[in-house]
Write a protein that holds these residues in place. Structure first.
Motif, short mmCIF file in Angstrom:
data_model
loop_
_atom_site.label_atom_id
_atom_site.label_comp_id
_atom_site.label_asym_id
_atom_site.label_seq_id
_atom_site.Cartn_x
_atom_site.Cartn_y
_atom_site.Cartn_z
N ASN A 1 6.46 4.01 -8.24
CA ASN A 1 6.94 5.38 -8.24
C ASN A 1 5.99 6.39 -8.51
OD1 ASN A 1 9.31 4.51 -7.14
ND2 ASN A 1 10.05 4.12 -9.02
N LEU A 2 5.04 5.93 -9.52
CA LEU A 2 3.84 6.97 -9.88
C LEU A 2 2.91 7.29 -8.90
CD1 LEU A 2 3.47 5.77 -13.44
CD2 LEU A 2 4.85 7.74 -12.60
N ILE A 3 2.65 6.50 -7.69
CA ILE A 3 1.76 6.47 -6.83
C ILE A 3 2.43 7.35 -5.75
CG2 ILE A 3 0.33 5.36 -5.30
CD1 ILE A 3 0.09 3.13 -6.96
N VAL B 1 -2.82 -4.94 -8.37
CA VAL B 1 -2.81 -5.49 -7.16
C VAL B 1 -1.53 -5.52 -6.45
CG1 VAL B 1 -3.58 -7.33 -5.52
CG2 VAL B 1 -4.64 -6.70 -7.41
N ARG B 2 -0.48 -6.08 -6.77
CA ARG B 2 0.78 -5.95 -6.37
C ARG B 2 1.30 -4.85 -6.14
NH1 ARG B 2 2.15 -9.70 -10.65
NH2 ARG B 2 1.17 -11.44 -10.16
N ILE B 3 1.21 -3.73 -7.33
CA ILE B 3 1.54 -2.33 -7.33
C ILE B 3 1.06 -1.70 -5.99
CG2 ILE B 3 1.46 0.00 -8.56
CD1 ILE B 3 1.57 -1.89 -11.03
N PHE B 4 -0.37 -1.78 -5.97
CA PHE B 4 -1.23 -1.07 -4.92
C PHE B 4 -0.67 -1.65 -3.50
CE2 PHE B 4 -4.52 -0.74 -7.93
CZ PHE B 4 -4.41 0.38 -8.48
N ARG C 1 2.22 -1.00 1.53
CA ARG C 1 3.23 -1.74 2.51
C ARG C 1 4.17 -0.72 2.96
NH1 ARG C 1 3.71 -5.82 -0.35
NH2 ARG C 1 5.61 -5.19 -1.40
N LEU C 2 4.48 0.29 1.80
CA LEU C 2 5.68 1.28 2.12
C LEU C 2 4.94 2.67 2.66
CD1 LEU C 2 7.73 0.32 -1.06
CD2 LEU C 2 8.17 -0.15 1.47
#
Length: 159
Positions: free
Chosen positions: A105-107, A123-126, A131-132
């Motif tokens: 949510n910070l990105i 990596v998962r966060i990025f 993807r979204l």
């Protein structure tokens, strides 16, 4: 290390026929009395992190708990292993998922993210942000001798 300690724990003072029954320690007391000097030695060699100290406290608490009473040695060891696994699942695996969800949510669109190292959670966060449909840039800081930044860069670029 704790898993190996639990595996190696033999409760020798619990079953020692040479020691009168009223002087024998319970399995729980025996475990704690053998664990403490080992933890003290380890902490002198390498100061424990907060999470390591928390894990030791959880195992001690489990060993002293009502659920650990009246178990034979094999059941006691199995119980402690289950408590270790539960701790790992609750405090580590689920924490990673929570961190990934909250950090995502910070990105925001058109943001720049600075990262250091090669944490797979990052990596998962990025990947989730991409993807979204979030549009963002990542700056990867790298250092010698491990060059861990190169690993995260490869994961992100696929090269």
């Amino acid at each position: 290390a704790l898993e190996l300690f639990i595996d190696d724990f033999d409760g020798r003072n619990f079953n020692d026929e040479c020691i009168p029954q009223h002087h024998r320690l319970s399995i729980q007391q025996n475990f704690i009395s053998e664990l403490n000097p080992n933890i003290n030695f380890i902490s002198k060699c390498h100061p424990m992190t907060r999470s390591e100290a928390c894990l030791v406290d959880v195992i001690k608490e489990a060993a002293r708990s009502r659920q650990a009473r009246d178990k034979n040695l094999a059941e006691f060891k199995e119980f402690l292993h289950e408590e270790l696994q539960l701790f790992w699942k609750m405090r580590v695996e689920e924490a990673e998922a929570t961190i990934a969800n909250e950090t995502f949510n910070l990105i925001t669109d058109n943001s720049t993210v600075l990262t250091f190292g090669d944490g797979m959670n990052m990596v998962r966060i990025f990947e989730k942000a991409k993807r979204l449909g979030r549009k963002f840039e990542v700056i990867v800081v790298d250092t010698e001798p491990g060059f861990s930044g190169k690993r995260i860069l490869r994961c992100l670029t696929g090269k």
